[in-house]
Design a protein around this motif. Structure first.
Motif, mmCIF file in Angstrom:
data_model
loop_
_atom_site.group_PDB
_atom_site.id
_atom_site.type_symbol
_atom_site.label_atom_id
_atom_site.label_comp_id
_atom_site.label_asym_id
_atom_site.label_seq_id
_atom_site.Cartn_x
_atom_site.Cartn_y
_atom_site.Cartn_z
ATOM 1 N N MET A 164 0.849 -1.176 0.000
ATOM 2 C CA MET A 164 0.000 0.000 0.000
ATOM 3 C C MET A 164 0.892 1.236 0.000
ATOM 4 S SD MET A 164 -2.878 1.011 2.727
ATOM 5 C CE MET A 164 -4.017 2.278 2.323
ATOM 6 N N THR A 165 0.484 2.230 -0.704
ATOM 7 C CA THR A 165 1.214 3.489 -0.777
ATOM 8 C C THR A 165 0.715 4.415 0.316
ATOM 9 O OG1 THR A 165 1.410 3.268 -3.152
ATOM 10 C CG2 THR A 165 1.764 5.460 -2.226
ATOM 11 N N VAL A 166 1.631 5.010 1.054
ATOM 12 C CA VAL A 166 1.270 5.961 2.088
ATOM 13 C C VAL A 166 1.057 7.313 1.449
ATOM 14 C CG1 VAL A 166 2.040 7.128 4.175
ATOM 15 C CG2 VAL A 166 2.537 4.712 3.849
ATOM 16 N N THR A 167 -0.076 7.904 1.711
ATOM 17 C CA THR A 167 -0.406 9.215 1.169
ATOM 18 C C THR A 167 -0.339 10.229 2.288
ATOM 19 O OG1 THR A 167 -1.890 8.211 -0.419
ATOM 20 C CG2 THR A 167 -2.151 10.569 -0.021
ATOM 21 N N VAL A 168 0.477 11.235 2.119
ATOM 22 C CA VAL A 168 0.552 12.323 3.080
ATOM 23 C C VAL A 168 -0.151 13.509 2.462
ATOM 24 C CG1 VAL A 168 2.069 13.874 4.345
ATOM 25 C CG2 VAL A 168 2.735 11.493 3.990
ATOM 26 N N GLU A 169 -1.136 14.005 3.170
ATOM 27 C CA GLU A 169 -1.880 15.141 2.649
ATOM 28 C C GLU A 169 -0.967 16.349 2.558
ATOM 29 O OE1 GLU A 169 -5.503 15.910 4.699
ATOM 30 O OE2 GLU A 169 -5.996 13.797 4.804
ATOM 31 N N MET A 170 -1.239 17.181 1.578
ATOM 32 C CA MET A 170 -0.457 18.391 1.382
ATOM 33 C C MET A 170 -1.362 19.597 1.552
ATOM 34 S SD MET A 170 2.475 17.100 0.647
ATOM 35 C CE MET A 170 3.555 18.137 -0.297
ATOM 36 N N ALA A 171 -0.821 20.640 2.101
ATOM 37 C CA ALA A 171 -1.549 21.899 2.249
ATOM 38 C C ALA A 171 -0.921 22.913 1.317
ATOM 39 C CB ALA A 171 -1.460 22.388 3.693
ATOM 40 N N PHE A 172 -1.743 23.747 0.716
ATOM 41 C CA PHE A 172 -1.202 24.757 -0.177
ATOM 42 C C PHE A 172 -0.776 25.971 0.628
ATOM 43 C CE2 PHE A 172 -3.285 22.127 -3.254
ATOM 44 C CZ PHE A 172 -2.380 22.146 -4.287
ATOM 45 N N ALA A 173 0.405 26.460 0.307
ATOM 46 C CA ALA A 173 0.988 27.565 1.057
ATOM 47 C C ALA A 173 0.371 28.899 0.677
ATOM 48 C CB ALA A 173 2.495 27.605 0.822
ATOM 49 N N ASN A 174 -0.362 28.956 -0.404
ATOM 50 C CA ASN A 174 -0.945 30.235 -0.807
ATOM 51 C C ASN A 174 -2.458 30.163 -0.752
ATOM 52 O OD1 ASN A 174 -1.740 28.725 -3.012
ATOM 53 N ND2 ASN A 174 -1.181 30.242 -4.495
ATOM 54 N N LEU A 221 2.238 18.350 5.606
ATOM 55 C CA LEU A 221 1.624 18.629 6.890
ATOM 56 C C LEU A 221 2.624 18.327 7.992
ATOM 57 C CD1 LEU A 221 -1.912 17.092 6.380
ATOM 58 C CD2 LEU A 221 -1.269 19.480 6.270
ATOM 59 N N ASP A 222 2.314 18.755 9.192
ATOM 60 C CA ASP A 222 3.221 18.540 10.307
ATOM 61 C C ASP A 222 3.409 17.038 10.562
ATOM 62 O OD1 ASP A 222 1.292 17.589 12.483
ATOM 63 O OD2 ASP A 222 0.387 19.491 11.900
ATOM 64 N N PRO A 223 4.464 16.662 11.269
ATOM 65 C CA PRO A 223 4.744 15.236 11.504
ATOM 66 C C PRO A 223 3.612 14.500 12.211
ATOM 67 C CG PRO A 223 6.652 16.556 12.067
ATOM 68 C CD PRO A 223 5.528 17.520 11.769
ATOM 69 N N ALA A 224 2.908 15.167 13.111
ATOM 70 C CA ALA A 224 1.800 14.512 13.806
ATOM 71 C C ALA A 224 0.683 14.156 12.829
ATOM 72 C CB ALA A 224 1.271 15.408 14.917
ATOM 73 N N ALA A 225 0.393 15.042 11.888
ATOM 74 C CA ALA A 225 -0.647 14.760 10.896
ATOM 75 C C ALA A 225 -0.215 13.632 9.969
ATOM 76 C CB ALA A 225 -0.962 16.015 10.094
ATOM 77 N N ALA A 226 1.055 13.599 9.605
ATOM 78 C CA ALA A 226 1.561 12.522 8.754
ATOM 79 C C ALA A 226 1.503 11.188 9.491
ATOM 80 C CB ALA A 226 2.983 12.822 8.311
ATOM 81 N N GLU A 227 1.820 11.204 10.792
ATOM 82 C CA GLU A 227 1.756 9.979 11.589
ATOM 83 C C GLU A 227 0.323 9.487 11.705
ATOM 84 O OE1 GLU A 227 2.653 8.624 16.181
ATOM 85 O OE2 GLU A 227 3.778 10.307 15.325
ATOM 86 N N ARG A 228 -0.606 10.415 11.900
ATOM 87 C CA ARG A 228 -2.029 10.042 11.981
ATOM 88 C C ARG A 228 -2.507 9.445 10.666
ATOM 89 N NH1 ARG A 228 -7.008 10.858 14.418
ATOM 90 N NH2 ARG A 228 -8.693 11.391 12.998
ATOM 91 N N GLN A 229 -2.100 10.054 9.560
ATOM 92 C CA GLN A 229 -2.484 9.535 8.246
ATOM 93 C C GLN A 229 -1.978 8.104 8.067
ATOM 94 O OE1 GLN A 229 -4.375 11.000 5.920
ATOM 95 N NE2 GLN A 229 -4.142 9.370 4.433
ATOM 96 N N ALA A 230 -0.741 7.861 8.466
ATOM 97 C CA ALA A 230 -0.163 6.518 8.351
ATOM 98 C C ALA A 230 -0.922 5.530 9.233
ATOM 99 C CB ALA A 230 1.318 6.546 8.699
ATOM 100 N N LEU A 231 -1.299 5.955 10.431
ATOM 101 C CA LEU A 231 -2.051 5.088 11.336
ATOM 102 C C LEU A 231 -3.404 4.720 10.735
ATOM 103 C CD1 LEU A 231 -2.385 3.734 14.109
ATOM 104 C CD2 LEU A 231 -3.276 5.918 14.945
#
Length: 63
Positions: free
Chosen positions: A1-11, A25-35
């Motif tokens: 399975m491919t891990v998808t990390v959500e991205m936020a637009f800076a503008n 996203l911050d590391p906590a959000a990336a960890e939550r996404q992986a979980l």
């Protein structure tokens, strides 16, 4: 399975000079996404969604 990390637009659309490059996203959000993705692999998408909602509720009650 491919891990998808959500991205936020800076503008936003109000700043046309900004390049709008996505930033991770911050590391906590990336960890939550992986979980959540691990839960989906083990228990299915619907169960993973319910588990995530239960985690959110537990966090809200704790706060």
């Amino acid at each position: 399975m491919t891990v998808t990390v959500e991205m936020a637009f800076a503008n936003d659309d109000a700043e046309p000079d900004n390049s709008g490059e996505p930033v991770p996203l911050d590391p906590a959000a990336a960890e939550r996404q992986a979980l959540i993705e691990r839960w989906a692999e083990r228990h299915g998408i619907d169960a993973a969604q319910r588990l995530a909602e239960a985690e959110d509720l537990a966090d809200a009650v704790a706060a």
